[in-house]
Design a protein around this motif. Structure first.
Motif, PDB file in Angstrom:
ATOM      1  N   TRP A   1       0.824  -1.221   0.000  1.00  0.00           N
ATOM      2  CA  TRP A   1       0.000   0.000   0.000  1.00  0.00           C
ATOM      3  C   TRP A   1       0.854   1.266   0.000  1.00  0.00           C
ATOM      4  N   ARG A   2       2.092   1.181   0.514  1.00  0.00           N
ATOM      5  CA  ARG A   2       2.990   2.341   0.453  1.00  0.00           C
ATOM      6  C   ARG A   2       3.777   2.399  -0.851  1.00  0.00           C
ATOM      7  N   GLY A   3       3.818   1.294  -1.580  1.00  0.00           N
ATOM      8  CA  GLY A   3       4.612   1.234  -2.793  1.00  0.00           C
ATOM      9  C   GLY A   3       5.297  -0.110  -2.913  1.00  0.00           C
ATOM     10  N   GLU A   4       6.305  -0.168  -3.769  1.00  0.00           N
ATOM     11  CA  GLU A   4       6.974  -1.435  -4.051  1.00  0.00           C
ATOM     12  C   GLU A   4       7.740  -1.965  -2.840  1.00  0.00           C
ATOM     13  N   VAL A   5       7.452  -3.220  -2.522  1.00  0.00           N
ATOM     14  CA  VAL A   5       8.195  -3.967  -1.508  1.00  0.00           C
ATOM     15  C   VAL A   5       9.131  -4.903  -2.248  1.00  0.00           C
ATOM     16  N   HIS A   6      10.437  -4.811  -1.959  1.00  0.00           N
ATOM     17  CA  HIS A   6      11.431  -5.658  -2.626  1.00  0.00           C
ATOM     18  C   HIS A   6      12.094  -6.583  -1.608  1.00  0.00           C
ATOM     19  N   HIS A   7      12.135  -7.857  -1.919  1.00  0.00           N
ATOM     20  CA  HIS A   7      12.930  -8.818  -1.169  1.00  0.00           C
ATOM     21  C   HIS A   7      13.895  -9.474  -2.151  1.00  0.00           C
ATOM     22  N   VAL A   8      15.174  -9.476  -1.821  1.00  0.00           N
ATOM     23  CA  VAL A   8      16.194 -10.091  -2.670  1.00  0.00           C
ATOM     24  C   VAL A   8      16.939 -11.127  -1.826  1.00  0.00           C
ATOM     25  N   ALA A   9      16.991 -12.353  -2.313  1.00  0.00           N
ATOM     26  CA  ALA A   9      17.670 -13.425  -1.584  1.00  0.00           C
ATOM     27  C   ALA A   9      18.773 -14.018  -2.442  1.00  0.00           C
ATOM     28  N   VAL A  10      19.894 -14.321  -1.806  1.00  0.00           N
ATOM     29  CA  VAL A  10      21.002 -15.018  -2.452  1.00  0.00           C
ATOM     30  C   VAL A  10      21.317 -16.241  -1.596  1.00  0.00           C
ATOM     31  N   THR A  11      21.269 -17.418  -2.203  1.00  0.00           N
ATOM     32  CA  THR A  11      21.587 -18.642  -1.459  1.00  0.00           C
ATOM     33  C   THR A  11      23.079 -18.967  -1.566  1.00  0.00           C
ATOM     34  N   GLY A  12      23.570 -19.622  -0.532  1.00  0.00           N
ATOM     35  CA  GLY A  12      24.961 -20.060  -0.522  1.00  0.00           C
ATOM     36  C   GLY A  12      25.089 -21.489  -1.018  1.00  0.00           C
ATOM     37  N   PRO A  13      26.266 -22.075  -0.906  1.00  0.00           N
ATOM     38  CA  PRO A  13      26.490 -23.457  -1.370  1.00  0.00           C
ATOM     39  C   PRO A  13      25.588 -24.482  -0.680  1.00  0.00           C
ATOM     40  N   ASP A  14      25.094 -24.160   0.522  1.00  0.00           N
ATOM     41  CA  ASP A  14      24.235 -25.096   1.253  1.00  0.00           C
ATOM     42  C   ASP A  14      22.752 -24.887   0.963  1.00  0.00           C
ATOM     43  N   GLY A  15      22.403 -23.978   0.051  1.00  0.00           N
ATOM     44  CA  GLY A  15      21.006 -23.716  -0.246  1.00  0.00           C
ATOM     45  C   GLY A  15      20.306 -22.850   0.782  1.00  0.00           C
ATOM     46  N   ARG A  16      21.054 -22.309   1.728  1.00  0.00           N
ATOM     47  CA  ARG A  16      20.508 -21.398   2.733  1.00  0.00           C
ATOM     48  C   ARG A  16      20.771 -19.953   2.325  1.00  0.00           C
ATOM     49  N   PHE A  17      20.016 -19.024   2.910  1.00  0.00           N
ATOM     50  CA  PHE A  17      20.197 -17.613   2.574  1.00  0.00           C
ATOM     51  C   PHE A  17      21.579 -17.142   3.036  1.00  0.00           C
ATOM     52  N   ALA A  18      22.434 -16.799   2.071  1.00  0.00           N
ATOM     53  CA  ALA A  18      23.725 -16.193   2.396  1.00  0.00           C
ATOM     54  C   ALA A  18      23.579 -14.688   2.559  1.00  0.00           C
ATOM     55  N   ALA A  19      22.578 -14.122   1.906  1.00  0.00           N
ATOM     56  CA  ALA A  19      22.259 -12.702   2.037  1.00  0.00           C
ATOM     57  C   ALA A  19      20.766 -12.547   1.787  1.00  0.00           C
ATOM     58  N   TYR A  20      20.154 -11.644   2.544  1.00  0.00           N
ATOM     59  CA  TYR A  20      18.728 -11.379   2.359  1.00  0.00           C
ATOM     60  C   TYR A  20      18.525  -9.882   2.522  1.00  0.00           C
ATOM     61  N   LYS A  21      18.089  -9.246   1.429  1.00  0.00           N
ATOM     62  CA  LYS A  21      17.940  -7.789   1.414  1.00  0.00           C
ATOM     63  C   LYS A  21      16.469  -7.423   1.308  1.00  0.00           C
ATOM     64  N   ILE A  22      16.012  -6.554   2.181  1.00  0.00           N
ATOM     65  CA  ILE A  22      14.634  -6.053   2.169  1.00  0.00           C
ATOM     66  C   ILE A  22      14.664  -4.555   1.926  1.00  0.00           C
ATOM     67  N   ILE A  23      13.872  -4.109   0.960  1.00  0.00           N
ATOM     68  CA  ILE A  23      13.729  -2.670   0.721  1.00  0.00           C
ATOM     69  C   ILE A  23      12.255  -2.316   0.820  1.00  0.00           C
ATOM     70  N   ASP A  24      11.875  -1.761   1.966  1.00  0.00           N
ATOM     71  CA  ASP A  24      10.520  -1.252   2.153  1.00  0.00           C
ATOM     72  C   ASP A  24      10.378   0.024   1.328  1.00  0.00           C
TER      73      ASP A  24
END
Length: 494
Positions: A434-457
């Motif tokens: 409702w405020r605008g674009e919500v961005h979630h960006v995820a990068v997985t590591g060699p184990d398939g887990r989130f190595a980085a997780y970026k949120i832009i409200d």
């Protein structure tokens, strides 16, 4: 490298650029009409590299660029102002210095990731921009405010009643959400993303679901996505109604203020029909939804929406028919389309400047029609335009809900996600909250887990827009301008 927002990319397919090429690619894209969606650090062997995402509105394309480990680089901000807060964040989080940045201040007053046990900066204790001269004075507001409101510090440089500059200092709500998501997904992950910004529970939960689905290569169940979209538009209705009531209160127009307070509650109670929670906790999950809407609840929801439509339209008619209200709204806190473009604004403030930015059309979720909700635009860029865009979006959301409730899909509400995600991949989730674009960006590591997780409200993009909108205004216009943006403190602070 260009790609679709519905696909994930192997990290190995994203070329590693030199610092010079990385910087130039971003500037070239922005000059061609693209905008910066995300800029963040990715830890790896040998240090922390940079990843940048840019987006194009007219065709929904994304482009991603990355570099190897860096400790400093020539700042993008002097040539691309929409990067200014991203670069301040990079320096605070990863100690990567954007050399030549014009105002390299803390964003959230937190220790850096490489030194989490280091001294914790005190929120708000920093240098502030100052204007010198006769009759210039400074007004400091917050971080503690009157009433029930989150903490944030506003510092005005004024000549008499005219605002020359407003500086906004946040970070009091910092909880380290992004760091808590690294190593997931796990049992906590859905609950963490629902608390990024409580009034955008559905928006953030849906963006996270889109990321996981993209990484897993599985679309959501049609009925589950139908439920999530109903909840997303109910969230929009509740908050837009609340904003119109708050704007009415700021100019002393009590009828609409009183009506909207009740109507907002009615829309929140409609959300509670799904799961018993007025803010939608527990509705959206990767693969679809966690709760269904039975036939009795569907009929009841349609009935309540019709009553809500009549009440909301009546309250809006009172507001927009008042000449005294329009006299306060029109021309107050105006931004031009050029300024909105340069700052990278999103959501109603961008659409109120005439920018065609709505992720429901530009970056539609898989299985949805990008034209099922019309675009609501105005071009005055002032408080009036931002209020009118909200009123128009009330109508389009109600129309969408009527049609969606009349034709519910059948089948299961969810599809199971795999136990593990593919390793070394990047995915993006984009939702028009409702405020605008919500961005979630995820990068997985060699184990398939989130190595980085970026949120832009969306607030991350828009807070500086509020500061610029105050320039040249009376200081007494601040509450009205602030409500016309109505940005999130905790969604920014993460």
């Amino acid at each position: 490298m260009e790609f679709s927002h519905t696909q994930s990319l192997p990290l190995a397919d994203i070329p590693l650029l030199s610092l010079g090429d990385f910087r130039q690619r971003i500037l070239d894209r922005v000059a061609d009409g693209w905008r910066v969606v995300a800029l963040f650090g990715l830890p790896g062997k040998g240090g922390v590299g940079l990843i940048a995402l840019t987006g194009r509105d007219h065709d929904g394309k994304l482009a991603v660029f990355r570099t190897g480990p860096v400790t400093a680089y020539p700042s993008l901000t002097p040539e691309c102002p929409q990067c200014h807060l991203f670069e301040r964040e990079l320096f605070e989080q990863w100690e990567i210095r954007p050399e030549g940045h014009p105002w390299l201040k803390p964003v959230r007053f937190a220790p850096s990731f490489p030194h989490p046990d280091g001294p914790r900066p005190k929120p708000g204790i920093t240098d502030f921009f100052k204007v010198q001269g006769e009759e210039v004075h400074e007004v400091a507001v917050g971080p503690v405010h009157a009433g029930i409101i989150e903490p944030g510090h506003f510092r005005f440089q004024c000549a008499g009643e005219n605002v020359l500059h407003l500086e906004i200092s946040l970070g009091y709500q910092h909880r380290g959400v992004e760091r808590l998501l690294v190593g997931g997904p796990d049992i906590r992950t859905p609950h963490l993303v629902e608390t990024v910004a409580g009034d955008t529970t559905i928006g953030h939960a849906l963006a996270h679901a889109a990321v996981v689905e993209s990484l897993a290569g599985r679309d959501a169940a049609p009925r589950g996505r139908w439920i999530a979209r109903l909840a997303l538009e109910l969230e929009r209705l509740a908050n837009h109604t609340g904003d119109l009531g708050a704007l009415s209160g700021d100019v002393g127009f009590l009828p609409t203020m009183s009506y909207c307070g009740r109507i907002r509650g009615d829309f929140l109670n409609m959300t509670a029909l799904f799961c018993g929670n007025r803010f939608g906790r527990g509705i959206v999950r990767p693969g679809g939804a966690a709760v269904d809407l039975d036939e009795e609840a569907r009929v009841e929801l349609a009935k309540r929406l019709e009553a809500g439509r009549r009440a909301a339209f009546g309250a809006c008619e009172l507001l927009f028919a008042s000449s005294t209200v329009l006299a306060r709204f029109e021309g107050t806190g105006r931004l031009t389309a050029t300024t909105a473009q340069e700052l990278g604004l999103v959501g109603p403030p961008a659409r109120a400047c005439g920018l065609s930015r709505d992720a429901r059309r530009t970056f539609p979720l898989p299985g949805t029609d990008p034209k099922d909700i019309p675009l609501s635009l105005h071009d005055f860029g002032d408080v009036y335009a931002r209020a009118l865009v909200r009123r128009l979006e009330l109508e389009t959301s109600l129309d969408f809900l009527d049609k969606a409730l009349a034709d519910p899909p059948t089948g299961p509400i969810g599809r199971p996600m795999p136990d593990g995600l593919p390793p070394d991949r990047l995915a993006v989730g984009i939702v028009e909250g409702w405020r605008g674009e919500v961005h979630h960006v995820a990068v997985t590591g060699p184990d398939g887990r989130f190595a980085a997780y970026k949120i832009i409200d969306p607030s991350f993009h828009n807070w500086f827009g509020l500061a610029v909108a105050l320039r040249g205004q009376q200081i007494s216009d601040f509450p009205l301008c602030n409500k016309s943006f109505n940005l999130s403190y905790c969604g920014h602070d993460l």
